[in-house]
Design an enzyme around this catalytic site. Structure first.
Site, mmCIF file in Angstrom:
data_model
loop_
_atom_site.group_PDB
_atom_site.id
_atom_site.type_symbol
_atom_site.label_atom_id
_atom_site.label_comp_id
_atom_site.label_asym_id
_atom_site.label_seq_id
_atom_site.Cartn_x
_atom_site.Cartn_y
_atom_site.Cartn_z
ATOM 1 N N HIS A 47 75.801 -12.881 142.698
ATOM 2 C CA HIS A 47 75.540 -12.013 143.857
ATOM 3 C C HIS A 47 76.558 -12.214 144.983
ATOM 4 C CE1 HIS A 47 71.962 -11.420 141.636
ATOM 5 N NE2 HIS A 47 71.258 -12.423 142.130
ATOM 6 N N LYS A 55 71.786 -2.425 145.434
ATOM 7 C CA LYS A 55 71.259 -2.344 146.803
ATOM 8 C C LYS A 55 72.069 -1.325 147.603
ATOM 9 C CE LYS A 55 69.572 -7.104 146.803
ATOM 10 N NZ LYS A 55 68.163 -7.275 147.098
ATOM 11 N N HIS A 65 71.789 -7.286 140.231
ATOM 12 C CA HIS A 65 70.946 -6.307 140.944
ATOM 13 C C HIS A 65 71.411 -6.084 142.392
ATOM 14 C CE1 HIS A 65 68.700 -9.866 142.414
ATOM 15 N NE2 HIS A 65 68.271 -9.076 143.383
ATOM 16 N N GLU A 95 66.951 -17.507 151.829
ATOM 17 C CA GLU A 95 65.616 -17.174 151.318
ATOM 18 C C GLU A 95 64.600 -18.161 151.884
ATOM 19 O OE1 GLU A 95 65.687 -15.596 147.014
ATOM 20 O OE2 GLU A 95 67.038 -17.293 147.002
ATOM 21 N N ASP A 131 73.134 -19.899 140.287
ATOM 22 C CA ASP A 131 72.079 -18.877 140.358
ATOM 23 C C ASP A 131 72.440 -17.760 141.330
ATOM 24 O OD1 ASP A 131 69.383 -17.820 139.916
ATOM 25 O OD2 ASP A 131 68.931 -18.520 141.949
ATOM 26 N N ARG A 184 56.248 -9.571 122.341
ATOM 27 C CA ARG A 184 55.542 -10.181 121.201
ATOM 28 C C ARG A 184 54.044 -9.904 121.238
ATOM 29 N NH1 ARG A 184 58.205 -14.224 118.176
ATOM 30 N NH2 ARG A 184 60.314 -14.574 118.934
HETATM 31 C C1 BG6 Z 1 67.977 -13.784 141.608
HETATM 32 C C2 BG6 Z 1 67.925 -15.302 141.637
HETATM 33 O O1 BG6 Z 1 69.093 -13.357 140.872
HETATM 34 O O2 BG6 Z 1 68.084 -13.289 142.930
HETATM 35 C C3 BG6 Z 1 66.765 -15.766 142.484
HETATM 36 O O3 BG6 Z 1 67.776 -15.789 140.315
HETATM 37 C C4 BG6 Z 1 66.808 -15.144 143.852
HETATM 38 O O4 BG6 Z 1 66.757 -17.186 142.589
HETATM 39 C C5 BG6 Z 1 66.967 -13.627 143.756
HETATM 40 O O5 BG6 Z 1 65.603 -15.461 144.531
HETATM 41 C C6 BG6 Z 1 67.226 -13.012 145.120
HETATM 42 O O6 BG6 Z 1 67.191 -11.615 145.006
HETATM 43 P P1 BG6 Z 1 66.836 -10.719 146.267
HETATM 44 O O7 BG6 Z 1 67.073 -9.310 145.823
HETATM 45 O O8 BG6 Z 1 65.392 -11.020 146.596
HETATM 46 O O9 BG6 Z 1 67.760 -11.149 147.358
#
Ligand code: BG6
Length: 492
Positions: free
Chosen positions: A240, A182, A178, A216, A235, A53
């Site tokens: 993942h 990896k 994502h 994390e 999340d 935007r």
């Molecule tokens: C994201 C989550 O999909 O993945 C985050 O929304 C998380 O909360 C992140 O921190 C972790 O990704 P990575 O690649 O740093 O392990």
């Protein structure tokens, strides 16, 4: 990864990046595109049309991208930058209306097969797809890339999938997880299916259990408006972690065709045993961090960051069972959390102990069952622990020690010019080629939600509020009890 080219899919000739000034674009997507260009992987004439935007000129935007790249540890190569910046264009638009999106049209003149990347709030996916359709930009050769979360439960994910699916055919929808970009996750496929060594052992006769940890150190911080609606279960675990579980547990696909691979993953998700209210209490733990110390620094509790009391979990540990022939009786222990003592993403395949020890009393306690440890983060490594004779001689016969046979993937990044790739590089390249092997199919997302909904429902039925844990600890004590209940322990 070995590719099965999608014969009828043309190579994409442009990327339209919605949300181009947002966090994901700045941290991941624009740098990934630059690196792809540096490696000669962007097609000749490939254009990057950025949109958001914000009213910026093209030159302003190009300057912003240069600053983003300069702030990174990797040096910016002048020749590459010249080529890359030449690909960039910027147009401000309101992507939620067909008239707004039509502003992009003159900038895509002559482009046959653009890919649209929605790096925007998922609540806008349906509207933007409608606008792409209304403006005539969505054609049979275009593709759409979506980030998680696709919904918050099965019902809402269906609604998003319906809306996107009414504009784009399933094979042209690229749902990103994502983690699948990896290197080590892809390596898991190579490890399992490019070696004869593991597959005969990859079952309940030899494997005792599997652990998947995504720890994390970071907290939720100012992401709470998003996070508070989702929590660790939705999340991290829904996407993942279940993807990692699928790669560990799936049957060998017939080939690397997207259909074959994703069919096998869906079968795993369908075999996950549904959670009951009793499982909620016995086989799962919810936690929420309170203030503590992480990496020597004081960290506030989640409720302080959030600004008010909340029942969202920032930690979850659970036992998942896969009801099929291969995995019957082999528990998968999953745990993930924020503000844990270290950043670590790891899969542990714990083999069973030898059935009988021939070693004397001295070595009896040395014997440790084999273990395959797959580290994804912070360093990538695959190590198989094997029993060895301890060097030297001593009274009382042979002594044993457990030693890792390591692939030391870390060293693969030490050569000149080598670097660790951003997961999005692989994924963007695959979208360009129209290969959706590493993307999540609609039935996969929905099966994952079905199971996760079962966990959330069981928690609700059991009235399970998150248990507090101090930031910097490994979660509530219940997480240890969960695995110890079956005489096992987390590998730390
Ligand atoms: C994201 C989550 O999909 O993945 C985050 O929304 C998380 O909360 C992140 O921190 C972790 O990704 P990575 O690649 O740093 O392990």
């Amino acid at each position: 990864m070995a590719k099965t080219p999608q014969a009828e899919t043309p190579l994409s000739d442009a990327l339209v990046l919605f949300g181009a000034t947002g966090d994901l674009s700045r941290r991941m997507l624009l740098p990934s595109l630059y690196f792809l260009d540096a490696d000669g992987l962007l097609p000749v004439g490939f254009k990057i049309l950025a949109t958001a935007r914000g009213q910026y000129s093209r030159d302003d935007f190009v300057e912003q991208v240069r600053d983003i790249l300069k702030a990174r540890p990797e040096p910016v190569d002048d020749a590459v930058w010249k080529r890359f910046s030449g690909r960039l264009d910027y147009v401000a638009c309101d992507a939620t209306s067909a008239e707004g999106v039509a502003e992009l049209k003159p900038h895509l003149e002559g482009r046959q097969s653009p890919m649209f990347f929605l790096a925007i709030s998922p609540s806008l996916y349906a509207k933007v797809c409608g606008a792409l359709s209304g403006s005539g930009l969505a054609t049979d050769d275009t593709r759409i890339v979506l980030e998680k979360p696709i919904g918050r439960d099965l019902e809402s994910s269906r609604q998003v999938n319906e809306a996107v699916g009414s504009v784009f055919a399933e094979e042209r929808i690229f749902r990103i997880d994502h983690y699948l970009g990896k290197e080590t996750v892809q390596n898991l496929i190579a490890l399992r299916f490019a070696n004869t060594l593991f597959e005969p052992l990859w079952n309940n006769l030899t494997i005792d259990h599997v652990q998947i940890t995504v720890a994390e150190t970071e907290g939720v911080g100012d992401r709470w408006p998003y996070y508070d609606e989702y929590g660790a279960l939705r999340d991290m675990l829904q996407n993942h972690m279940l993807q990692l579980l699928c790669f560990v547990a799936m049957e060998p696909p017939a080939d690397m065709d997207p259909r074959s691979v994703r069919n096998e993953k869906v079968k795993v998700l369908r075999s996950l045993r549904r959670f009951t209210r009793a499982d909620a209490q016995n086989a799962s733990v919810r936690g929420q961090y309170t203030k503590g110390v992480v990496g020597g620094k004081e960290a506030p509790g989640y409720e302080t960051e959030r600004g008010q009391p909340t029942s969202t979990e920032t930690f979850v540990a659970l036992r998942a069972d896969i009801d099929n022939w291969r995995w019957a009786g082999v528990p998968f222990f999953l745990r993930t959390g924020k503000r844990l003592p270290e950043r670590r993403t790891q899969i542990v395949i714990q083999f069973k102990p030898v059935p009988h020890s021939i070693f004397g009393d001295g070595a009896k306690h040395d014997l440790v069952a084999n273990r395959l440890v797959i580290d994804l983060q912070p360093d990538e490594d695959i190590a198989l622990t094997l029993m060895n004779k301890s060097p030297g001689i001593s009274h009382g016969g042979m002594r044993l020690q457990s030693m890792p046979l390591s692939l030391s993937l870390l060293r693969a990044y030490e050569g000149p010019g080598s670097r660790r790739r951003i997961a999005y590089e692989r994924l963007l390249l695959d979208v360009m080629h129209g290969d959706n092997t590493l993307f999540v199919r609609r039935d996969e997302v929905e099966e994952a939600w079905r199971w996760v909904d079962g966990v959330a429902d069981a928690w609700a039925e059991a009235g399970m509020a998150p248990k507090p844990y101090a930031a910097g600890s490994w979660g509530p004590s219940g997480a240890f009890a969960l695995i110890e209940r079956s005489d096992r322990a987390w590998v730390d």
